[in-house]
Design a protein around this motif. Structure first.
Motif, short mmCIF file in Angstrom:
data_model
loop_
_atom_site.label_atom_id
_atom_site.label_comp_id
_atom_site.label_asym_id
_atom_site.label_seq_id
_atom_site.Cartn_x
_atom_site.Cartn_y
_atom_site.Cartn_z
N UNK A 1 -25.51 2.52 9.51
CA UNK A 1 -26.66 2.15 8.70
C UNK A 1 -26.60 2.87 7.38
N UNK A 2 -27.45 2.49 6.46
CA UNK A 2 -27.46 3.13 5.14
C UNK A 2 -26.53 2.42 4.19
N UNK A 3 -25.85 3.21 3.34
CA UNK A 3 -25.00 2.64 2.30
C UNK A 3 -23.63 3.29 2.36
N UNK A 4 -22.61 2.52 1.94
CA UNK A 4 -21.24 3.02 1.92
C UNK A 4 -20.48 2.27 0.84
N UNK A 5 -19.47 2.92 0.28
CA UNK A 5 -18.59 2.30 -0.71
C UNK A 5 -17.27 1.93 -0.03
N UNK A 6 -16.76 0.77 -0.36
CA UNK A 6 -15.47 0.35 0.19
C UNK A 6 -14.36 1.25 -0.33
N UNK A 7 -13.40 1.51 0.53
CA UNK A 7 -12.29 2.40 0.18
C UNK A 7 -10.99 1.60 0.21
N UNK A 8 -10.14 1.83 -0.81
CA UNK A 8 -8.89 1.08 -0.95
C UNK A 8 -7.73 2.04 -1.20
N UNK A 9 -6.59 1.67 -0.65
CA UNK A 9 -5.36 2.37 -0.97
C UNK A 9 -4.59 1.59 -2.03
N UNK A 10 -4.15 2.29 -3.08
CA UNK A 10 -3.42 1.64 -4.18
C UNK A 10 -1.93 1.73 -3.88
N UNK A 11 -1.26 0.56 -3.81
CA UNK A 11 0.16 0.49 -3.47
C UNK A 11 0.91 -0.28 -4.54
N UNK A 12 2.22 -0.01 -4.61
CA UNK A 12 3.10 -0.70 -5.54
C UNK A 12 4.18 -1.39 -4.71
N UNK A 13 4.10 -2.71 -4.62
CA UNK A 13 5.00 -3.46 -3.74
C UNK A 13 6.43 -3.48 -4.23
N UNK A 14 6.69 -3.12 -5.49
CA UNK A 14 8.05 -3.15 -6.02
C UNK A 14 8.85 -1.92 -5.62
N UNK A 15 8.22 -0.94 -5.00
CA UNK A 15 8.94 0.26 -4.58
C UNK A 15 9.81 -0.06 -3.37
N UNK A 16 10.90 0.69 -3.18
CA UNK A 16 11.80 0.37 -2.06
C UNK A 16 11.28 0.93 -0.74
N UNK A 17 11.68 0.25 0.35
CA UNK A 17 11.42 0.76 1.69
C UNK A 17 9.96 0.97 2.00
N UNK A 18 9.71 2.05 2.74
CA UNK A 18 8.35 2.36 3.18
C UNK A 18 7.44 2.80 2.04
N UNK A 19 8.00 3.09 0.88
CA UNK A 19 7.16 3.46 -0.25
C UNK A 19 6.30 2.28 -0.72
N UNK A 20 6.75 1.04 -0.45
CA UNK A 20 5.98 -0.13 -0.87
C UNK A 20 4.66 -0.24 -0.13
N UNK A 21 4.56 0.39 1.07
CA UNK A 21 3.32 0.33 1.85
C UNK A 21 2.64 1.69 1.94
N UNK A 22 2.98 2.59 1.06
CA UNK A 22 2.38 3.92 1.03
C UNK A 22 1.30 3.96 -0.05
N UNK A 23 0.16 4.53 0.28
CA UNK A 23 -0.94 4.65 -0.67
C UNK A 23 -0.62 5.73 -1.70
N UNK A 24 -0.53 5.31 -2.95
CA UNK A 24 -0.34 6.29 -4.01
C UNK A 24 -1.61 7.08 -4.27
N UNK A 25 -2.74 6.44 -4.09
CA UNK A 25 -4.03 7.09 -4.25
C UNK A 25 -5.05 6.27 -3.48
N UNK A 26 -6.06 6.93 -2.99
CA UNK A 26 -7.17 6.26 -2.31
C UNK A 26 -8.33 6.16 -3.29
N UNK A 27 -8.77 4.93 -3.55
CA UNK A 27 -9.81 4.66 -4.55
C UNK A 27 -11.08 4.22 -3.82
#
Length: 763
Positions: free
Chosen positions: A454-480
């Motif tokens: 209940x109450x209020x909350x802000x949505x949280x997102x992980x910022x990713x760069x799909x052009x990176x190789x391997x598992x880095x493409x699905x790694x959050x560079x920063x949580x916004x």
């Protein structure tokens, strides 16, 4: 002008190719000059040219009007008789008058490929060049010649720009040639006095050589495998170089650096240019250049789009070249003197990618470096790059056919759409424990609040760069975190009211039947008290949410008045999976009573997820039913006929009348009596004396007949009667003479009336 220049160059090229033979050039109007030392020149010569008697010398024309008349190609033979068979040739050119070239005022721009001549008589003066660049792996000699076509002034000192090959070295050999003349090893030039001119006389030494492109071609100093080298575009232009504590020296096309201290991450080079050589910075000309370069033991590059600004606890990705032999996990990494932690290492074909987690930065530019150890401080990799602002997520939630919503539902998932302000990265939603969860089905992302949230909350997102190789493409560079807060609550979707609310009444056999809404129904009189409203809360699904409804039950009598004891109005909150609730229709119903049941959802936008595109209103439902009754009604009413007319002789007007009659009338399906009815009763007639010769005495009469009656309100009506009356009266007399008029006690009367009251029963 370009076409003319192309024509001149073509002429020079054609004659240059065809003349492996020597070229003799002398100014027009000059004296006779020797062309060949032995043999004889084979004539004839063009008009204006003069061949000496011995056949070895030529005198040029005094003035040449056409350019094609300047060039004379002649055969040379041992004797005049051998002119037809000889292959030896010589070319003679009548040039224009020698110009006066101001070398001190001439500028050479090797990077832009032009020479700015200064002097007089520059029209058609040529510039020849020869030089070998130092910056290419396999240098080749660059030679060529071009001419001045349009000097700034025809006479007197002026300027003229002559294009040369781009990329010539600053020490390229430049020569000027007389107007319409040539330059080359086989060219002999005579002056106006007939003397041979030394070729070095035509050497052009510009007063200034101006560089316009960066002198230093390297982005850093690579000392990983020995001395470092800094590539230069014009190493020949340097007079000296000073690198501070680092030992450096100028080589062909570069500056070599040795003994670079490990504690330094950059080297400052102070380059001093040779005399007459300048570097252009806008309008200013410098001879001393100072450049600071990072020291690169391993080529390091920050991946574009991963160095973010104003992002807390962010990560960045750097790429080490394949030539680097260091293990990234054993190096000490820093960003602007701030420690960075190695989280992931991925090897690819173009190098090793390293994910560094930092505390974030607000700087416009950062320097990333790696050291072998904290004690030695040897920098093995470094790169300076500009940061990019953190993209902002733009998210929206949709709830099925209800459109966009501004909250997170806890009873059903909402479809999530998110876009970034940038074009490189993407935002991936992340769940928040105790607030909401994130699921993905068939490529669509859904968000649903926790049941207890209940109450209020802000949505949280992980910022990713799909052009990176391997598992880095699905790694959050920063949580916004989204900049707006959304409430977490139940999403109530408006339902069809008739799906959970029913009006149930028994039929004549006593069996319950569900009445359909928006249609009229009839209820057997004996089952009039069996009607009730049934609310099926168990039919509500959790994803539909709670429903707030208003129930109204009203009963009206046949005359339209409300039956007060049967009125019900309740506001109820229906929660899913509840028990069935039954609400009977109260009161003792009578024949032809009308039951009206209305159920509607409460218009509360804070509760319901209403579509932003379709605002047609909240659903509602209505049921109507009528209690069956008799076909006839017998009742008593007070009647006040006004102006009854007595049709039987003696006829006349009866002014005021009053009585009580019983009426028997047919009823329609809704209990409303029809217009025509049969009446019988007692009537007092002629209560006010009437005008005229006949005097009707007030009398009491029994009346019986037909009437038309139109209701005007509860218990009131207006009508018209036609009665047969039996009068109980005295004799009728004449006023004129008092005589008695012979008349019967039976009469026929008719006229309008007003009736009040409706006391009786249905048959």
């Amino acid at each position: 002008m370009e076409s003319l220049r192309a024509l001149c160059l073509a002429c020079l090229l054609v004659t240059g190719v065809s003349t492996a033979a020597p070229v003799i050039q002398v100014p027009e109007g000059g004296p006779s000059v020797p062309v060949t030392a032995k043999g004889t020149l084979c004539g004839p010569v063009r008009a204006g040219w003069t061949l000496s008697p011995d056949g070895r010398s030529l005198k040029p024309p005094a003035r040449v009007e056409q350019d094609d008349a300047r060039i004379l190609e002649l055969k040379v033979a041992p004797t005049g008789g051998q002119c037809e068979t000889t292959e030896e040739r010589v070319t003679v050119i009548a040039t224009g008058a020698f110009p006066r070239v101001d070398a001190a005022g001439t500028n050479f721009f090797p990077d832009e490929g032009r020479v700015e001549l200064r002097g007089t008589g520059l029209s058609h003066v040529g510039v020849a060049w020869s030089g070998t660049p130092r910056t290419v792996a396999e240098p080749t000699l660059m030679e060529g010649q071009d001419v001045c076509l349009t000097p700034s002034v025809e006479r007197g000192p002026g300027n003229c720009t002559v294009p040369v090959a781009r990329g010539l070295p600053t020490d390229a050999a430049l020569y000027w040639t007389p107007p319409h003349g040539r330059w080359g090893k086989d060219v002999t030039t005579f002056d106006a006095s007939g003397n041979v001119v030394d070729p070095e006389t035509f050497r052009l030494r510009p007063g200034r050589v101006v560089l316009t492109q960066p002198l230093i071609q390297s982005a850093g100093v690579d000392v990983s495998r020995g001395p470092g080298f800094v590539a230069l575009s014009h190493s020949e232009a340097l007079a000296s170089v000073d690198c501070g504590p680092v030992r450096c020296e100028v080589n062909e096309g570069s500056v070599s650096l040795r003994n670079v201290p490990g504690v330094d991450v950059s080297v400052t080079l102070r380059l001093r240019l040779a005399p007459r050589i300048y570097f252009a910075r806008g309008e200013a000309l410098d001879q001393v250049l100072v450049e600071t370069l990072p020291v690169l033991a391993c080529p390091l590059t920050a991946v574009d789009g991963t160095v973010l600004r104003d992002a807390e606890n962010s990560a960045m990705v750097v790429r080490l070249d394949v030539s680097c032999q260091h293990d990234p996990r054993k190096l000490l990494w820093a960003m602007n003197d701030q420690r960075a932690r190695v989280e992931r290492v991925v090897k690819a074909s173009d190098g090793t990618y390293v994910l560094l987690r930092t505390g974030g930065t607000s700087e416009q530019q950062v320097t990333v470096s790696a050291q072998t150890s904290r004690v030695e401080g040897s920098v093995v990799a470094s790169d300076t790059t500009r940061t990019q602002p953190l993209p902002v997520p733009r998210a929206s939630l949709e709830l099925g056919d209800q459109g966009t919503i501004d909250f997170i539902p806890i009873n059903r998932p909402a479809e999530l759409h998110v876009a970034a302000s940038g074009e490189q990265g993407r935002f991936v939603p992340r769940p928040v424990a105790g607030a909401y969860t994130v699921t993905t089905r068939d490529g669509t992302t859904y968000v649903q609040g926790e049941p207890t949230a209940g109450g209020f909350v802000s949505l949280r997102f992980g910022y990713q760069l799909s052009t990176l190789p391997g598992e880095l493409a699905t790694t959050d560079l920063v949580v916004v975190t989204e900049r707006v807060q959304r409430s977490v609550r139940e999403a109530s979707v408006p339902i069809r009211v008739e799906s959970v609310v029913e009006l149930v009444c028994a039929d004549k056999d006593g069996k319950d039947r569900v009445l359909e809404p928006s249609r009229p129904h009839r209820i057997d009189y004996a089952m009039r008290n069996s009607c009730r409203v049934v609310i099926h809360r168990e039919r509500l699904k959790p994803e539909q949410g709670a429903q707030e409804v208003v129930l109204r039950i009203g009963v009206t009598k046949p005359d339209g008045s409300a039956r007060g004891e049967s009125q019900v109005e309740q506001r109820m909150l229906l929660r899913p999976q509840g028990e069935t609730r039954t609400i009977p229709v109260p009161g003792q119903l009578g024949q032809f009573d009308r039951i009206l049941v209305q159920v509607s959802l409460v218009a509360d936008e804070s509760r319901y997820a209403l579509s932003t595109a379709d605002r047609s209103g909240l659903p509602s439902a209505q049921w109507t039913a009528i209690v069956s009754g008799g076909r006839l009604r017998l009742y008593t009413t007070a009647t006040i006929p006004a102006g009854l007319y007595r049709a039987t002789e003696p006829s006349g007007q009866l002014i005021l009348n009053f009585g009580v009659v019983s009426r028997l009338a047919l009823l329609n399906d809704e209990g409303q009596e029809r217009l025509l009815g049969f009446e019988m009763g007692l009537m007092g007639m002629g209560l006010i004396p009437q005008s005229g010769d006949i005097e009707f005495p007030p009398t009491l009469a029994v009346v019986m007949g037909l009437s038309l009656r139109v209701p005007i309100g509860p218990g009131a009506a207006v009508g018209a009667q036609a009665w047969v009356a039996r009068e109980f009266r005295d004799d009728i007399t004449r006023r004129s003479d008092g005589s008695v008029v012979d008349s019967s006690r039976w009469s026929f009367i008719f006229g309008p009336s007003i009736s009040v009251g409706n006391v009786g029963f249905n048959l």
